[in-house]
Scaffold this motif. Structure first.
Motif, short mmCIF file in Angstrom:
data_model
loop_
_atom_site.label_atom_id
_atom_site.label_comp_id
_atom_site.label_asym_id
_atom_site.label_seq_id
_atom_site.Cartn_x
_atom_site.Cartn_y
_atom_site.Cartn_z
N CYS A 257 -14.87 1.99 -2.09
CA CYS A 257 -14.01 2.47 -3.17
C CYS A 257 -14.61 2.23 -4.55
CB CYS A 257 -12.64 1.79 -3.11
SG CYS A 257 -11.70 2.21 -1.65
N LEU B 54 2.01 -2.27 -3.97
CA LEU B 54 0.86 -1.71 -3.28
C LEU B 54 -0.11 -1.09 -4.27
CD1 LEU B 54 2.57 -0.04 -0.18
CD2 LEU B 54 1.14 -2.09 -0.20
N GLU B 55 0.42 -0.42 -5.29
CA GLU B 55 -0.42 0.19 -6.30
C GLU B 55 -1.20 -0.87 -7.07
OE1 GLU B 55 0.04 2.89 -10.34
OE2 GLU B 55 1.68 2.86 -8.88
N ASP C 37 6.20 0.13 -3.37
CA ASP C 37 5.08 1.00 -3.72
C ASP C 37 4.34 0.52 -4.96
OD1 ASP C 37 5.49 2.63 -1.57
OD2 ASP C 37 6.66 4.12 -2.67
N ARG C 38 5.06 -0.04 -5.92
CA ARG C 38 4.40 -0.53 -7.14
C ARG C 38 3.49 -1.72 -6.84
NH1 ARG C 38 7.18 0.95 -12.34
NH2 ARG C 38 8.80 2.42 -11.72
N LEU D 223 -3.72 -0.19 -3.11
CA LEU D 223 -3.53 0.31 -1.76
C LEU D 223 -2.44 1.37 -1.76
CD1 LEU D 223 -4.50 -0.28 1.16
CD2 LEU D 223 -2.61 -1.87 1.35
N ASP D 224 -2.71 2.49 -1.14
CA ASP D 224 -1.72 3.53 -0.98
C ASP D 224 -1.00 3.30 0.36
OD1 ASP D 224 -1.48 6.88 -0.09
OD2 ASP D 224 -0.58 6.07 -1.91
N ARG D 225 0.26 3.69 0.43
CA ARG D 225 1.03 3.46 1.66
C ARG D 225 0.35 4.10 2.88
NH1 ARG D 225 5.43 0.96 2.52
NH2 ARG D 225 5.97 0.79 0.34
N SER D 226 -0.31 5.22 2.67
CA SER D 226 -0.97 5.90 3.79
C SER D 226 -2.23 5.17 4.25
CB SER D 226 -1.32 7.33 3.40
OG SER D 226 -2.27 7.33 2.35
N GLU D 227 -2.72 4.22 3.47
CA GLU D 227 -3.93 3.48 3.80
C GLU D 227 -3.66 2.16 4.51
OE1 GLU D 227 -7.02 4.42 0.27
OE2 GLU D 227 -5.30 3.18 -0.28
#
Length: 81
Positions: A74, A49-50, A46-47, A54-58
């Protein structure tokens, strides 16, 4: 009515089969590439992706969308080189 049923229809051009098969193969290859890209993003922490914004849901939509359109929407600038 019988004349309509017995009338010969024009054959497809000789290249039509080749073009259809090429399109089918390219579609399969693109689908595989997109699935692989999605799997690689899902595997990231997750880090990470951050950091890339990018969020995991995206992930699903990010793989399918044009990255240039996504960054403009964005309000982010991105180096595409």
């Amino acid at each position: 009515m019988s004349a309509v049923l017995t009338e010969k229809t024009p054959a497809e051009p000789p290249r039509a089969w080749f073009l259809n098969k090429t399109q089918e193969i390219l579609s399969v290859l693109l689908t595989r590439r997109l699935r692989k890209a999605e799997a690689e993003l899902v595997a990231l922490h997750d880090r990470v992706l951050e950091i890339i914004g990018l969020d995991r849901s995206e992930i699903g939509s990010a793989v399918l969308e044009d990255p240039q359109e996504r960054t403009i929407a964005c309000g982010r600038s991105v180096d595409t080189t």
